[in-house]
Design an enzyme around this catalytic site. Structure first.
Site, PDB file in Angstrom:
ATOM      1  N   LYS A 134      41.007  39.270  45.982  1.00 32.72           N
ATOM      2  CA  LYS A 134      40.243  38.098  46.422  1.00 32.72           C
ATOM      3  C   LYS A 134      41.047  37.237  47.375  1.00 32.72           C
ATOM      4  CE  LYS A 134      37.794  37.491  42.032  1.00 32.72           C
ATOM      5  NZ  LYS A 134      38.600  37.324  40.823  1.00 32.72           N
ATOM      6  N   LYS A 172      51.526  38.037  39.044  1.00 33.88           N
ATOM      7  CA  LYS A 172      51.058  36.676  39.317  1.00 33.88           C
ATOM      8  C   LYS A 172      52.226  35.701  39.434  1.00 33.88           C
ATOM      9  CE  LYS A 172      46.309  36.556  37.874  1.00 33.88           C
ATOM     10  NZ  LYS A 172      46.105  37.058  36.500  1.00 33.88           N
ATOM     11  N   LYS A 224      45.543  47.232  45.795  1.00 37.87           N
ATOM     12  CA  LYS A 224      44.103  47.121  45.504  1.00 37.87           C
ATOM     13  C   LYS A 224      43.466  45.999  46.319  1.00 37.87           C
ATOM     14  CE  LYS A 224      44.527  44.130  41.641  1.00 37.87           C
ATOM     15  NZ  LYS A 224      44.220  43.462  40.540  1.00 37.87           N
TER      16      LYS A 224
HETATM   17  P1  TYM Z   1      39.366  39.528  38.125  1.00 36.35           P
HETATM   18  O1  TYM Z   1      38.653  38.250  38.368  1.00 36.35           O
HETATM   19  O2  TYM Z   1      40.686  39.736  38.742  1.00 36.35           O
HETATM   20  O3  TYM Z   1      38.478  40.744  38.544  1.00 36.35           O
HETATM   21  C1  TYM Z   1      37.154  40.868  38.072  1.00 36.35           C
HETATM   22  C2  TYM Z   1      36.782  42.321  37.838  1.00 36.35           C
HETATM   23  O4  TYM Z   1      36.870  43.069  39.056  1.00 36.35           O
HETATM   24  C3  TYM Z   1      37.726  44.188  38.877  1.00 36.35           C
HETATM   25  N1  TYM Z   1      38.460  44.428  40.133  1.00 36.35           N
HETATM   26  C4  TYM Z   1      38.451  45.589  40.797  1.00 36.35           C
HETATM   27  N2  TYM Z   1      37.839  46.756  40.549  1.00 36.35           N
HETATM   28  C5  TYM Z   1      38.024  47.763  41.449  1.00 36.35           C
HETATM   29  N3  TYM Z   1      38.801  47.641  42.560  1.00 36.35           N
HETATM   30  C6  TYM Z   1      39.430  46.484  42.848  1.00 36.35           C
HETATM   31  N4  TYM Z   1      40.153  46.369  43.949  1.00 36.35           N
HETATM   32  C7  TYM Z   1      39.267  45.394  41.938  1.00 36.35           C
HETATM   33  N5  TYM Z   1      39.744  44.109  41.929  1.00 36.35           N
HETATM   34  C8  TYM Z   1      39.230  43.539  40.802  1.00 36.35           C
HETATM   35  C9  TYM Z   1      38.662  43.794  37.744  1.00 36.35           C
HETATM   36  O5  TYM Z   1      39.233  44.913  37.122  1.00 36.35           O
HETATM   37  C10 TYM Z   1      37.724  43.023  36.844  1.00 36.35           C
HETATM   38  O6  TYM Z   1      36.966  43.907  36.039  1.00 36.35           O
HETATM   39  N6  TYM Z   1      41.267  39.029  33.558  1.00 36.35           N
HETATM   40  C11 TYM Z   1      40.043  39.321  34.257  1.00 36.35           C
HETATM   41  C12 TYM Z   1      38.906  38.391  33.928  1.00 36.35           C
HETATM   42  C13 TYM Z   1      38.573  38.289  32.478  1.00 36.35           C
HETATM   43  C14 TYM Z   1      37.907  39.262  31.695  1.00 36.35           C
HETATM   44  C15 TYM Z   1      37.805  38.697  30.404  1.00 36.35           C
HETATM   45  C16 TYM Z   1      37.430  40.545  31.978  1.00 36.35           C
HETATM   46  C17 TYM Z   1      38.833  37.216  31.663  1.00 36.35           C
HETATM   47  N7  TYM Z   1      38.361  37.464  30.426  1.00 36.35           N
HETATM   48  C18 TYM Z   1      37.206  39.399  29.359  1.00 36.35           C
HETATM   49  C19 TYM Z   1      36.831  41.234  30.909  1.00 36.35           C
HETATM   50  C20 TYM Z   1      36.724  40.675  29.645  1.00 36.35           C
HETATM   51  C21 TYM Z   1      40.330  39.208  35.756  1.00 36.35           C
HETATM   52  O7  TYM Z   1      41.218  38.574  36.178  1.00 36.35           O
HETATM   53  O8  TYM Z   1      39.451  39.796  36.544  1.00 36.35           O
END
Ligand code: TYM
Length: 333
Positions: A205, A112, A202
Site C-alpha cells: 500500500k 515494520k 510484494k
Molecule cells: P494488510 O492490511 O497488510 O493486508 C490485507 C490483506 O491483503 C493481503 N495482501 C496481499 N495479498 C496478496 N498479494 C499482496 N501483495 C498482498 N498485500 C497484502 C494480506 O495478506 C491481507 O490478507 N494484519 C493484517 C490485518 C488483520 C487481519 C486480522 C487479517 C488484522 N486483524 C484478522 C485477518 C484476520 C494486515 O496487516 O493486512
C-alpha cells in the site's frame, strides 16, 4: 461450515494484491459460511505513522471498497474494529499469556520496525519501536478468536500471524479450559501478488509499485507499461526464471478467468509489449464496474452508516458472548 473472519488495515489505498489475496476469496466464502465478519482494522492501522486528520475518511474508503467489491451486508457483518471495543479487551487478556519471544522474532514485526526507522515521515520518530507494533499480532489473534472464527482468508504474508493465533488460543484452552477452535488459513493462488517494479517484493500500500483499485484507466495503463519484465521474449510462466512475467500472468489469469497456459498460447510469438497492452485492458475493464459501484455507494453515506451500525451492534453481541465465557473461566466474573 466455517466461521470466517478477515480484515484490512486502512493505511493507504487498497491494491490488486489486497483484492486478489484477500477480498476475492471473501466474496466466495461469504456465500457458504456459518458466520462471516470483515473488519476495517483501524486500531492496527495506528501502530505506524498515519494522518489523524484524514483517517476517518480513509477508514470509510475501505468500507466502500468492501461494498463495491461485493461484500454483501445480508450475508456478512462489516465492521470497524474500534467500534467493537471487545477486540482490545480480549487483546489485553491475551497479552497476559503471550511471551515476548513469540512476537519479537516475527518477520512482519522486524519489517515494520525497519520501515518506521527508515521512514521519511516526520512523525515516524514518535512511532519507533512502540509497544503496539510488537503486540500487533496479539490484537489480530483477538480479532479472530473473539468470534470463535475457524477460517481466515488472507494473503500468505499473514500465515505466521495465524500460527501465532493458534498458539495463543491453545495456550488459553490449556490454562483455563476449552474455548477457542483451531484456526485454519485460507490461502489461494493470488496470495502473493508482487510489485510491478520489483518482482522480488510484494505489492504494497505504501509504494507506487502497485495498482490501486481506484486508479484511473490511464494511470493503470501507464503503470503496466512501466512494469519491469524479464530477459528473453517469451510470455511464459516460470517463477524462478521469469518472476516479473509470471506475476503479470497471475494477475491476467485471476482477473480474466483464462487459464495461464491458454494465455501463454495466445501470446506465443507475440511481444511483451502486446501482452502488457492487453493486460492493461483486462485490468481496466475488471476495475470499471467496481469503480462505478463505489461511486454509487459514495453517494449514499447514510445507507453505509446504517450498514455499519447494524453490523457492529450484532458483532458486539457475539463478542460479549465469548467474553463472558472467557471471563468466567478466568475468574473475572
Ligand atoms: P494488510 O492490511 O497488510 O493486508 C490485507 C490483506 O491483503 C493481503 N495482501 C496481499 N495479498 C496478496 N498479494 C499482496 N501483495 C498482498 N498485500 C497484502 C494480506 O495478506 C491481507 O490478507 N494484519 C493484517 C490485518 C488483520 C487481519 C486480522 C487479517 C488484522 N486483524 C484478522 C485477518 C484476520 C494486515 O496487516 O493486512
Amino acid at each position: 461450515m466455517a466461521k470466517i473472519f478477515s480484515g484490512i488495515r486502512p493505511s493507504g489505498k487498497l491494491h490488486l494484491g489486497n483484492y486478489l489475496g484477500a477480498i476475492k476469496n471473501w466474496l466466495e466464502l461469504q456465500n457458504d459460511s456459518e458466520q462471516a465478519i470483515f473488519a476495517v482494522v483501524d486500531y492496527h492501522g495506528i501502530t505506524t505513522p498515519y494522518d489523524s486528520t484524514t483517517y476517518k475518511q480513509q477508514v470509510n474508503d475501505v468500507v466502500l471498497d468492501y461494498l463495491a467489491a461485493g461484500i454483501d451486508p445480508d450475508k456478512s457483518l462489516l465492521i470497524r474494529q474500534s467500534k467493537v471495543p471487545q477486540h482490545t479487551e480480549l487483546a489485553w487478556i491475551f497479552n497476559t499469556i503471550t511471551p515476548i519471544g513469540w512476537l519479537d522474532r516475527l518477520p512482519n514485526y522486524r519489517e515494520k520496525l525497519d520501515q518506521v526507522e527508515h521512514s521519511s515521515d516526520i512523525s515516524a520518530k514518535s512511532y519507533q519501536n512502540n509497544l503496539a507494533l510488537l503486540a500487533y499480532p496479539v490484537l489480530m489473534a483477538a480479532d479472530i478468536l473473539l468470534y470463535k472464527s475457524s477460517l481466515v482468508p488472507v494473503g500468505d504474508d499473514q500465515k505466521q500471524h495465524i500460527d501465532l493465533t493458534n498458539e495463543i488460543g491453545s495456550k488459553f484452552n490449556h490454562l483455563f479450559g476449552e474455548v477457542f477452535p483451531n484456526v485454519k488459513t485460507h490461502i489461494v493462488q493470488g496470495a502473493r501478488i508482487m510489485s510491478l517494479q520489483d518482482p522480488t517484493k510484494k505489492m504494497s500500500k505504501t509504494g507506487d509499485d502497485g495498482i490501486a483499485l481506484s486508479d484511473e484507466p490511464d494511470v493503470i495503463r501507464a503503470k503496466i507499461k512501466k512494469a519491469v519484465t524479464d530477459s528473453g521474449k517469451e510470455v511464459k510462466y516460470d517463477e524462478k526464471e521469469k518472476p516479473a512475467i509470471s506475476n503479470l500472468l497471475t494477475i491476467y489469469h485471476l482477473l480474466s478467468g483464462k487459464e495461464v497456459n491458454a494465455i501463454e498460447k495466445e501470446y506465443g510469438g507475440k511481444s511483451y509489449v502486446e501482452f502488457k497492452n492487453d493486460l492493461a485492458e483486462v485490468v481496466v475493464s475488471f476495475l470499471k464496474p467496481f469503480q462505478e459501484k463505489k461511486k454509487e455507494f459514495e453517494n449514499n453515506p447514510k445507507g453505509i452508516m446504517k450498514i455499519l451500525e447494524v453490523s457492529e451492534e450484532k458483532a458486539r453481541k457475539l463478542a460479549d458472548n465469548t467474553l463472558v465465557e472467557i471471563k468466567d473461566k478466568m475468574g473475572l466474573l
